[in-house]
Motif scaffolding. Structure first.
Motif, PDB file in Angstrom:
ATOM      1  N   LEU A  70       9.362   3.998   1.065  1.00 25.75           N
ATOM      2  CA  LEU A  70       8.159   3.455   0.424  1.00 25.75           C
ATOM      3  C   LEU A  70       8.483   2.282  -0.496  1.00 25.75           C
ATOM      4  O   LEU A  70       7.681   1.364  -0.637  1.00 25.75           O
ATOM      5  CB  LEU A  70       7.422   4.559  -0.337  1.00 25.75           C
ATOM      6  CG  LEU A  70       6.739   5.598   0.553  1.00 25.75           C
ATOM      7  CD1 LEU A  70       6.314   6.805  -0.268  1.00 25.75           C
ATOM      8  CD2 LEU A  70       5.550   4.983   1.270  1.00 25.75           C
ATOM      9  N   GLY A  71       9.662   2.311  -1.119  1.00 29.75           N
ATOM     10  CA  GLY A  71      10.080   1.178  -1.944  1.00 29.75           C
ATOM     11  C   GLY A  71      10.298  -0.063  -1.100  1.00 29.75           C
ATOM     12  O   GLY A  71       9.835  -1.157  -1.451  1.00 29.75           O
ATOM     13  N   ALA A  72      10.995   0.093   0.026  1.00 28.08           N
ATOM     14  CA  ALA A  72      11.217  -1.044   0.922  1.00 28.08           C
ATOM     15  C   ALA A  72       9.892  -1.586   1.456  1.00 28.08           C
ATOM     16  O   ALA A  72       9.671  -2.807   1.486  1.00 28.08           O
ATOM     17  CB  ALA A  72      12.130  -0.632   2.070  1.00 28.08           C
ATOM     18  N   LEU A  73       9.000  -0.672   1.860  1.00 29.13           N
ATOM     19  CA  LEU A  73       7.690  -1.098   2.348  1.00 29.13           C
ATOM     20  C   LEU A  73       6.895  -1.798   1.251  1.00 29.13           C
ATOM     21  O   LEU A  73       6.212  -2.793   1.515  1.00 29.13           O
ATOM     22  CB  LEU A  73       6.901   0.098   2.880  1.00 29.13           C
ATOM     23  CG  LEU A  73       7.332   0.640   4.230  1.00 29.13           C
ATOM     24  CD1 LEU A  73       6.608   1.950   4.539  1.00 29.13           C
ATOM     25  CD2 LEU A  73       7.074  -0.377   5.326  1.00 29.13           C
ATOM     26  N   GLY A  90       8.157  -5.321   0.886  1.00 26.78           N
ATOM     27  CA  GLY A  90       7.742  -6.127   2.029  1.00 26.78           C
ATOM     28  C   GLY A  90       6.252  -6.429   2.031  1.00 26.78           C
ATOM     29  O   GLY A  90       5.837  -7.576   2.225  1.00 26.78           O
ATOM     30  N   ILE A  91       5.454  -5.389   1.810  1.00 24.73           N
ATOM     31  CA  ILE A  91       3.996  -5.567   1.793  1.00 24.73           C
ATOM     32  C   ILE A  91       3.587  -6.481   0.639  1.00 24.73           C
ATOM     33  O   ILE A  91       2.756  -7.382   0.802  1.00 24.73           O
ATOM     34  CB  ILE A  91       3.281  -4.202   1.698  1.00 24.73           C
ATOM     35  CG1 ILE A  91       3.482  -3.405   2.980  1.00 24.73           C
ATOM     36  CG2 ILE A  91       1.787  -4.370   1.394  1.00 24.73           C
ATOM     37  CD1 ILE A  91       3.062  -1.935   2.874  1.00 24.73           C
ATOM     38  N   GLY A  92       4.177  -6.243  -0.534  1.00 23.29           N
ATOM     39  CA  GLY A  92       3.838  -7.065  -1.694  1.00 23.29           C
ATOM     40  C   GLY A  92       4.192  -8.525  -1.494  1.00 23.29           C
ATOM     41  O   GLY A  92       3.401  -9.420  -1.808  1.00 23.29           O
ATOM     42  N   ALA A  93       5.375  -8.788  -0.957  1.00 21.76           N
ATOM     43  CA  ALA A  93       5.802 -10.176  -0.724  1.00 21.76           C
ATOM     44  C   ALA A  93       4.932 -10.842   0.330  1.00 21.76           C
ATOM     45  O   ALA A  93       4.529 -11.998   0.177  1.00 21.76           O
ATOM     46  CB  ALA A  93       7.268 -10.200  -0.306  1.00 21.76           C
ATOM     47  N   GLY A 123       2.362 -14.800   2.248  1.00 19.58           N
ATOM     48  CA  GLY A 123       1.785 -15.084   3.549  1.00 19.58           C
ATOM     49  C   GLY A 123       0.284 -14.892   3.652  1.00 19.58           C
ATOM     50  O   GLY A 123      -0.368 -15.531   4.466  1.00 19.58           O
ATOM     51  N   LEU A 124      -0.255 -13.996   2.821  1.00 16.07           N
ATOM     52  CA  LEU A 124      -1.684 -13.670   2.941  1.00 16.07           C
ATOM     53  C   LEU A 124      -2.504 -14.046   1.720  1.00 16.07           C
ATOM     54  O   LEU A 124      -3.692 -13.758   1.672  1.00 16.07           O
ATOM     55  CB  LEU A 124      -1.838 -12.166   3.199  1.00 16.07           C
ATOM     56  CG  LEU A 124      -1.188 -11.624   4.461  1.00 16.07           C
ATOM     57  CD1 LEU A 124      -1.301 -10.106   4.497  1.00 16.07           C
ATOM     58  CD2 LEU A 124      -1.841 -12.235   5.686  1.00 16.07           C
ATOM     59  N   ARG A 125      -1.876 -14.659   0.746  1.00 18.16           N
ATOM     60  CA  ARG A 125      -2.567 -14.944  -0.512  1.00 18.16           C
ATOM     61  C   ARG A 125      -3.872 -15.713  -0.305  1.00 18.16           C
ATOM     62  O   ARG A 125      -4.911 -15.350  -0.853  1.00 18.16           O
ATOM     63  CB  ARG A 125      -1.657 -15.686  -1.475  1.00 18.16           C
ATOM     64  CG  ARG A 125      -2.309 -15.884  -2.818  1.00 18.16           C
ATOM     65  CD  ARG A 125      -1.397 -16.598  -3.812  1.00 18.16           C
ATOM     66  NE  ARG A 125      -1.962 -16.491  -5.127  1.00 18.16           N
ATOM     67  CZ  ARG A 125      -1.439 -15.803  -6.112  1.00 18.16           C
ATOM     68  NH1 ARG A 125      -0.300 -15.171  -5.946  1.00 18.16           N
ATOM     69  NH2 ARG A 125      -2.025 -15.743  -7.282  1.00 18.16           N
ATOM     70  N   ALA A 126      -3.830 -16.769   0.491  1.00 16.73           N
ATOM     71  CA  ALA A 126      -5.037 -17.590   0.700  1.00 16.73           C
ATOM     72  C   ALA A 126      -6.164 -16.757   1.313  1.00 16.73           C
ATOM     73  O   ALA A 126      -7.316 -16.850   0.874  1.00 16.73           O
ATOM     74  CB  ALA A 126      -4.707 -18.785   1.583  1.00 16.73           C
ATOM     75  N   MET A 127      -5.836 -15.933   2.305  1.00 15.59           N
ATOM     76  CA  MET A 127      -6.856 -15.098   2.946  1.00 15.59           C
ATOM     77  C   MET A 127      -7.394 -14.060   1.968  1.00 15.59           C
ATOM     78  O   MET A 127      -8.601 -13.844   1.885  1.00 15.59           O
ATOM     79  CB  MET A 127      -6.264 -14.401   4.185  1.00 15.59           C
ATOM     80  CG  MET A 127      -7.268 -13.571   4.991  1.00 15.59           C
ATOM     81  SD  MET A 127      -7.517 -11.851   4.472  1.00 15.59           S
ATOM     82  CE  MET A 127      -5.950 -11.109   4.798  1.00 15.59           C
ATOM     83  N   LEU A 128      -6.491 -13.428   1.203  1.00 14.98           N
ATOM     84  CA  LEU A 128      -6.924 -12.412   0.240  1.00 14.98           C
ATOM     85  C   LEU A 128      -7.785 -13.016  -0.867  1.00 14.98           C
ATOM     86  O   LEU A 128      -8.764 -12.412  -1.299  1.00 14.98           O
ATOM     87  CB  LEU A 128      -5.712 -11.689  -0.348  1.00 14.98           C
ATOM     88  CG  LEU A 128      -4.960 -10.773   0.625  1.00 14.98           C
ATOM     89  CD1 LEU A 128      -3.616 -10.363   0.031  1.00 14.98           C
ATOM     90  CD2 LEU A 128      -5.795  -9.557   0.970  1.00 14.98           C
ATOM     91  N   PHE A 133       4.046   1.325  -5.956  1.00 12.88           N
ATOM     92  CA  PHE A 133       5.331   1.246  -6.653  1.00 12.88           C
ATOM     93  C   PHE A 133       5.443   2.245  -7.798  1.00 12.88           C
ATOM     94  O   PHE A 133       6.503   2.864  -7.975  1.00 12.88           O
ATOM     95  CB  PHE A 133       5.588  -0.166  -7.177  1.00 12.88           C
ATOM     96  CG  PHE A 133       6.433  -0.969  -6.252  1.00 12.88           C
ATOM     97  CD1 PHE A 133       7.755  -0.633  -6.003  1.00 12.88           C
ATOM     98  CD2 PHE A 133       5.904  -2.069  -5.609  1.00 12.88           C
ATOM     99  CE1 PHE A 133       8.530  -1.361  -5.136  1.00 12.88           C
ATOM    100  CE2 PHE A 133       6.674  -2.810  -4.738  1.00 12.88           C
ATOM    101  CZ  PHE A 133       7.985  -2.458  -4.502  1.00 12.88           C
ATOM    102  N   TYR A 134       4.404   2.395  -8.587  1.00 12.96           N
ATOM    103  CA  TYR A 134       4.460   3.383  -9.674  1.00 12.96           C
ATOM    104  C   TYR A 134       4.875   4.741  -9.131  1.00 12.96           C
ATOM    105  O   TYR A 134       5.739   5.416  -9.682  1.00 12.96           O
ATOM    106  CB  TYR A 134       3.092   3.562 -10.348  1.00 12.96           C
ATOM    107  CG  TYR A 134       2.564   2.421 -11.162  1.00 12.96           C
ATOM    108  CD1 TYR A 134       3.376   1.433 -11.698  1.00 12.96           C
ATOM    109  CD2 TYR A 134       1.198   2.337 -11.424  1.00 12.96           C
ATOM    110  CE1 TYR A 134       2.862   0.404 -12.447  1.00 12.96           C
ATOM    111  CE2 TYR A 134       0.669   1.311 -12.179  1.00 12.96           C
ATOM    112  CZ  TYR A 134       1.503   0.336 -12.694  1.00 12.96           C
ATOM    113  OH  TYR A 134       0.977  -0.675 -13.443  1.00 12.96           O
TER     114      TYR A 134
END
Length: 125
Positions: A13-16, A19-22, A27-32, A49-50
């Protein structure tokens, strides 16, 4: 849940989460941002993460004190919370399915229940 499984889940879950956060931040900031979901996405990653870091701590504690079996329940509740709370927010961000907002609080309740079981387990220390 065993200490080994909890620690493996925390690692995954930490690795995910990284990856998801980055991916979301870059990559998705503009769409979000265009859909008004960037803050929702950040909330999903933050709570993932918490509770991933909390799972890591519980796994270490359970390894050291295997008699505190209630910690396995704590981990299971937090895992369910991550899947339902963060998962529903991720799906909401990418699909726009608004009824998922009604599911998200169930994940929050699982988080709270996990903290309560941690309190009960800590009373045995």
């Amino acid at each position: 849940m065993t200490a080994r499984l909890i620690l493996q889940l925390a690692a995954l879950l930490g690795a995910l989460g990284v990856g998801i956060g980055a991916f979301g931040a870059h990559g998705l900031r503009a769409m979000l941002e265009a859909t008004g979901r960037f803050d929702t996405f950040e909330t999903a990653v933050r709570y993932q993460f918490y509770h991933t870091l909390s799972l890591l701590a519980v796994g270490v504690l359970l390894y050291a004190r295997p008699e505190l079996r209630l910690l396995g329940t704590t981990a299971g509740l937090w895992l369910g919370g991550i899947l339902i709370f963060s998962g529903s927010l991720y799906v909401l961000c990418f699909t726009g399915i608004k009824w998922l907002g009604a599911v998200t609080p169930l994940g929050g309740l699982l988080f709270i229940a996990g903290w309560i079981t941690l309190l009960l387990a800590a009373r045995q220390l």
